[in-house]
Structures are given as structure tokens and as C-alpha cells.
Write a protein that holds these residues in place. Structure first.
Motif, mmCIF file in Angstrom:
data_model
loop_
_atom_site.group_PDB
_atom_site.id
_atom_site.type_symbol
_atom_site.label_atom_id
_atom_site.label_comp_id
_atom_site.label_asym_id
_atom_site.label_seq_id
_atom_site.Cartn_x
_atom_site.Cartn_y
_atom_site.Cartn_z
ATOM 1 N N ALA A 1 -4.042 78.647 42.467
ATOM 2 C CA ALA A 1 -5.277 78.934 41.685
ATOM 3 C C ALA A 1 -5.562 80.340 41.130
ATOM 4 N N ARG A 2 -5.461 81.121 42.274
ATOM 5 C CA ARG A 2 -5.698 82.786 42.066
ATOM 6 C C ARG A 2 -4.524 83.270 41.001
ATOM 7 N N GLU A 3 -3.556 82.738 41.137
ATOM 8 C CA GLU A 3 -2.388 83.087 40.353
ATOM 9 C C GLU A 3 -2.674 82.676 38.772
ATOM 10 N N ASN A 4 -2.929 81.354 38.806
ATOM 11 C CA ASN A 4 -3.257 80.751 37.600
ATOM 12 C C ASN A 4 -4.396 81.696 36.882
ATOM 13 N N ARG A 5 -5.376 81.869 37.686
ATOM 14 C CA ARG A 5 -6.490 82.626 36.775
ATOM 15 C C ARG A 5 -6.110 83.896 36.430
ATOM 16 N N GLU A 6 -5.375 84.778 37.176
ATOM 17 C CA GLU A 6 -4.903 86.089 36.753
ATOM 18 C C GLU A 6 -3.961 85.983 35.459
ATOM 19 N N ARG A 7 -3.125 84.842 35.585
ATOM 20 C CA ARG A 7 -2.424 84.814 34.308
ATOM 21 C C ARG A 7 -3.282 84.412 33.068
ATOM 22 N N ILE A 8 -4.043 83.591 33.316
ATOM 23 C CA ILE A 8 -5.055 83.206 32.202
ATOM 24 C C ILE A 8 -5.905 84.444 31.739
ATOM 25 N N LEU A 9 -6.366 85.240 32.598
ATOM 26 C CA LEU A 9 -7.198 86.502 32.360
ATOM 27 C C LEU A 9 -6.058 87.619 31.453
ATOM 28 N N ALA A 10 -4.996 87.781 31.908
ATOM 29 C CA ALA A 10 -4.044 88.444 31.285
ATOM 30 C C ALA A 10 -3.697 88.112 30.047
ATOM 31 N N GLU A 11 -3.405 86.876 29.737
ATOM 32 C CA GLU A 11 -3.316 86.232 28.296
ATOM 33 C C GLU A 11 -4.458 86.104 27.590
ATOM 34 N N ALA A 12 -5.474 85.986 28.118
ATOM 35 C CA ALA A 12 -6.641 85.860 27.384
ATOM 36 C C ALA A 12 -7.086 87.305 26.833
ATOM 37 N N GLU A 13 -6.767 88.512 27.469
ATOM 38 C CA GLU A 13 -6.926 89.731 27.119
ATOM 39 C C GLU A 13 -5.801 90.123 25.968
ATOM 40 N N ALA A 14 -4.775 89.568 26.115
ATOM 41 C CA ALA A 14 -3.836 89.931 25.330
ATOM 42 C C ALA A 14 -4.000 89.188 23.829
ATOM 43 N N VAL A 15 -4.271 87.827 23.808
ATOM 44 C CA VAL A 15 -4.739 86.988 22.930
ATOM 45 C C VAL A 15 -5.977 87.347 22.089
ATOM 46 N N PHE A 16 -7.205 87.629 22.840
ATOM 47 C CA PHE A 16 -8.286 87.798 22.255
ATOM 48 C C PHE A 16 -8.350 89.520 21.964
ATOM 49 N N GLY A 17 -7.887 90.090 22.544
ATOM 50 C CA GLY A 17 -7.755 91.603 22.640
ATOM 51 C C GLY A 17 -7.073 91.984 21.341
ATOM 52 N N THR A 18 -6.262 91.166 20.639
ATOM 53 C CA THR A 18 -5.578 91.284 19.489
ATOM 54 C C THR A 18 -6.089 90.564 17.991
ATOM 55 N N GLN A 19 -6.533 89.215 18.703
ATOM 56 C CA GLN A 19 -6.998 88.380 17.532
ATOM 57 C C GLN A 19 -8.435 88.251 17.415
ATOM 58 N N GLY A 20 -9.245 88.633 18.330
ATOM 59 C CA GLY A 20 -10.478 88.473 18.304
ATOM 60 C C GLY A 20 -11.039 87.073 18.439
ATOM 61 N N ALA A 21 -12.247 86.965 17.753
ATOM 62 C CA ALA A 21 -12.555 85.512 17.947
ATOM 63 C C ALA A 21 -11.838 84.387 17.297
ATOM 64 N N ALA A 22 -10.769 84.916 16.386
ATOM 65 C CA ALA A 22 -9.803 83.871 15.947
ATOM 66 C C ALA A 22 -8.852 83.246 16.701
ATOM 67 N N GLY A 23 -8.701 84.246 18.023
ATOM 68 C CA GLY A 23 -7.882 83.534 19.167
ATOM 69 C C GLY A 23 -8.260 82.324 19.616
ATOM 70 N N SER A 24 -7.397 81.506 20.428
ATOM 71 C CA SER A 24 -7.636 80.318 20.868
ATOM 72 C C SER A 24 -7.400 80.223 22.333
ATOM 73 N N THR A 25 -8.332 79.354 22.928
ATOM 74 C CA THR A 25 -8.108 79.085 24.437
ATOM 75 C C THR A 25 -6.664 78.250 24.557
ATOM 76 N N GLU A 26 -6.359 77.566 23.774
ATOM 77 C CA GLU A 26 -5.015 76.669 23.551
ATOM 78 C C GLU A 26 -3.859 77.695 23.438
ATOM 79 N N GLU A 27 -4.036 78.870 22.913
ATOM 80 C CA GLU A 27 -2.887 79.952 22.798
ATOM 81 C C GLU A 27 -2.864 80.586 24.192
ATOM 82 N N VAL A 28 -4.130 80.847 24.754
ATOM 83 C CA VAL A 28 -4.188 81.402 26.137
ATOM 84 C C VAL A 28 -3.389 80.594 27.021
#
Length: 183
Positions: A5-32
Motif C-alpha cells: 500500500a505504501r509503494e502504491n501510494r508513492e507511485r500514485i503521488l509520483a505520477e500525480a505530480e507528473a500528470v497534474f504538474g504538466t497538465q494542471g486541472a486538465a489532468g485526470s485521476t484515471e491517467e494517474v
């Protein structure tokens, strides 16, 4: 929390930073979720709303910068620590600004993010003072001036297509201008 669960959480956060950090609000949780290799239910189990996910990604960003700055302050000479930290903050600043702007639809910056930002600024101040004490940075330079320069280049790279070598040279110009030996 279980290791997986910790590893999943870290991967989710890393990908969220990448997705929302480049796409802003247009990024999606599905893409993360897709990029993290987990189901959307796993994302929402950790972060019930998109806003909570973005805020957590922003906090992770600050925490990583604080850790990097702390390591630089103890493992490197003050001049190198300052130059490396400024360069890192500019190079990652577009992501931070995009994440933060995605949250600014609110009336205020989340308290946790503001506190993390304050902690980072305190570390940057310490590293700046160390570089000034080592005669590597002009003694008159303030942390507010350093932040303005960092934000300026980060904002420019967030809003316009900038080649990496151009940004690298611009950072060199800023660092030369802050140098004790500059004009």
C-alpha cells in the motif's frame, strides 16, 4: 500501512505530480492510475478527491526539495549547495507552480502546503547565508530576491516552450548575477 500500500501510494503521488504538474486541472485521476499501474479505486482509496491527490502531490514536491536541500547543506560546500539548490528549484518550479495553481481555485493555499513552503524557504535562507559567508554570493542578496528570480524562470518555463539548453544558460546567467564576483 502495508508495504504494498505504501509503494502504491508513492507511485500514485509520483505520477500525480507528473500528470497534474504538466497538465494542471486538465489532468485526470484515471491517467494517474494508469501510469501508476493501479486501479482508479486504489487512487481514491488513498485520496478520496482529485483535489486531495493534487495537494498531496504538491506536499510531496516540497518534501523532496526540503530533503534535497538538507542533503546539500550537509554534504556539499556552501557555494555548490546554493547553486545546485537554485538550479533544482528552477528546473522543477514549473511543476510546482502548475500544481499550486490547480489548487488556487480555492480561497487560500492549503495550510499544509503553506507550511511546507515556509519550511523550504527557511532551508533556502540557511543555504543562502552559508554561500554568503563563503563569499560565493553577494552579501546584499536576500532570500526574497532569490525566490523572485527562481519564480521568474520557473514561470517562464511553465508558460512557454523553452529548450532545456536555453533554460540551463538562463540559470547560469542568474547564478552569475548573484555571485560575489559579479559586477
Amino acid at each position: 500501512m502495508r508495504q504494498d500500500a505504501r509503494e502504491n501510494r508513492e507511485r500514485i503521488l509520483a505520477e500525480a505530480e507528473a500528470v497534474f504538474g504538466t497538465q494542471g486541472a486538465a489532468g485526470s485521476t484515471e491517467e494517474v492510475a494508469r501510469r501508476a499501474g493501479v486501479g482508479i479505486a486504489t487512487v481514491f482509496r488513498h485520496f478520496p478527491t482529485k483535489e486531495e491527490l493534487i495537494e498531496a502531490a504538491l506536499l510531496r514536491h516540497f518534501d523532496q526539495l526540503i530533503q534535497r536541500a538538507g542533503a546539500l547543506a550537509t554534504d556539499t560546500d556552501p557555494a555548490t549547495a546554493f547553486r545546485t539548490l537554485v538550479r533544482t528549484m528552477i528546473e522543477t518550479g514549473a511543476t510546482k507552480l502548475t500544481l499550486a495553481s490547480t489548487l488556487t481555485g480555492r480561497q487560500h493555499v492549503p495550510g499544509n502546503a503553506a507550511a511546507a513552503s515556509d519550511r523550504l524557504k527557511a532551508v533556502v535562507s540557511d543555504i543562502l547565508r552559508g554561500a554568503q559567508d563563503a563569499d560565493a554570493v553577494r552579501p546584499s542578496v536576500t532570500v526574497e530576491e532569490v525566490y523572485l528570480l527562481i519564480r521568474g524562470l520557473a514561470q517562464a518555463s511553465a508558460t512557454m516552450q523553452t529548450r532545456p539548453e536555453t533554460l540551463d544558460r538562463a540559470i547560469d546567467v542568474v547564478l552569475a548575477g548573484l555571485s560575489q564576483t559579479a559586477g
